[in-house]
Design a protein around this motif. Structure first.
Motif, PDB file in Angstrom:
ATOM      1  N   MET A   1       2.654  -0.412   2.635  1.00 22.46           N
ATOM      2  CA  MET A   1       2.455  -1.250   1.782  1.00 22.46           C
ATOM      3  C   MET A   1       3.777  -1.494   0.874  1.00 22.46           C
ATOM      4  N   LYS A   2       4.310  -2.584   0.650  1.00 25.67           N
ATOM      5  CA  LYS A   2       5.486  -2.898  -0.042  1.00 25.67           C
ATOM      6  C   LYS A   2       4.996  -3.554  -1.053  1.00 25.67           C
ATOM      7  N   LYS A 109      -8.118  -8.946   1.891  1.00 21.45           N
ATOM      8  CA  LYS A 109      -8.282  -8.289   3.076  1.00 21.45           C
ATOM      9  C   LYS A 109      -9.197  -8.960   4.042  1.00 21.45           C
ATOM     10  N   ASP A 114      -1.993 -10.821   4.543  1.00 21.60           N
ATOM     11  CA  ASP A 114      -0.885  -9.827   4.696  1.00 21.60           C
ATOM     12  C   ASP A 114      -0.158  -9.680   3.102  1.00 21.60           C
ATOM     13  N   SER A 115      -0.360 -10.873   2.450  1.00 14.89           N
ATOM     14  CA  SER A 115       0.485 -10.778   1.295  1.00 14.89           C
ATOM     15  C   SER A 115      -0.311 -11.485   0.243  1.00 14.89           C
ATOM     16  N   ALA A 145      -4.269   0.284  -1.043  1.00 17.55           N
ATOM     17  CA  ALA A 145      -3.160  -0.428  -0.376  1.00 17.55           C
ATOM     18  C   ALA A 145      -3.785  -1.026   0.805  1.00 17.55           C
ATOM     19  N   LEU A 147      -3.218  -4.352   2.103  1.00 18.62           N
ATOM     20  CA  LEU A 147      -2.359  -5.500   2.646  1.00 18.62           C
ATOM     21  C   LEU A 147      -0.877  -5.068   2.719  1.00 18.62           C
ATOM     22  N   GLU A 148      -0.050  -5.766   3.572  1.00 16.59           N
ATOM     23  CA  GLU A 148       1.396  -5.249   3.802  1.00 16.59           C
ATOM     24  C   GLU A 148       2.065  -5.596   2.464  1.00 16.59           C
ATOM     25  N   LYS A 149       2.126  -6.565   1.737  1.00 18.04           N
ATOM     26  CA  LYS A 149       2.940  -6.667   0.757  1.00 18.04           C
ATOM     27  C   LYS A 149       2.121  -7.257  -0.529  1.00 18.04           C
TER      28      LYS A 149
END
Length: 169
Positions: A1-2, A109, A114-115, A145, A147-149
């Motif tokens: 995750m970012k 989610k 994703d973001s 964590a 999601l990706e972003k």
């Protein structure tokens, strides 16, 4: 995750879902809530009214999802942060604030997003101390964590600097 931190206007960030620091009525208000409703248009309020008709008010720490209207996102998640009570119920207030982030992430989610972008929940008129709120927000996101972003959008320079400092530790 970012995880990213930016200073700016949350209504301009292109993501799957924007989180709104709503009040329990879900009918719009000041601060980020008012800005999201103004920029998103009447469709957001219409969805909020449907939710209210179904379930009543949104409880502190809980999250609900609506259309994003004219915003550059697919949906808006409305979450109700705690009002800071001078620390009289600090542990409960911290838990409720963390729940805003956890529940918003889980809801995002469940829609396979994703973001997500978060404002600084409860630090405006709800008076939660900014540094403590930032620590809670970042910890809740890191522990959940899913999601990706994740982007934290800070309207003011003070919050932006607080988030940047905590994330660099």
């Amino acid at each position: 995750m970012k995880i990213e931190v930016v200073q700016g206007d949350i209504t301009k960030v292109e993501v799957d879902v924007i989180v709104n620091a709503a009040n329990s009525s879900l009918l719009g208000g000041g601060g980020v809530d008012g800005a999201i409703h103004r920029a998103g248009g009447p469709e957001i309020l219409e969805d909020c009214q449907k939710i209210r008709n179904r379930q009543g008010k949104c409880k502190t720490g809980e999250s609900v999802i609506t259309t994003a209207g004219n915003l550059p996102a697919k949906k808006v998640i409305h979450t109700v942060g705690p009002v800071y009570n001078g620390g009289k119920r600090l542990e409960k207030e911290k838990e409720l604030l963390a729940n805003c982030y956890k529940n918003s992430l889980e809801l995002a989610k469940s829609y396979a997003f994703d973001s997500i972008v978060f404002p600084n929940i409860s630090t405006g008129i709800y008076k939660f101390p900014k540094e403590s709120a930032a620590e809670i927000a970042i910890k809740a996101v890191q522990e959940n964590a899913v999601l990706e972003k994740v982007i934290f959008v800070c309207f003011d320079e003070e919050n932006y600097n607080i988030y940047k400092t905590i994330l660099m530790e």
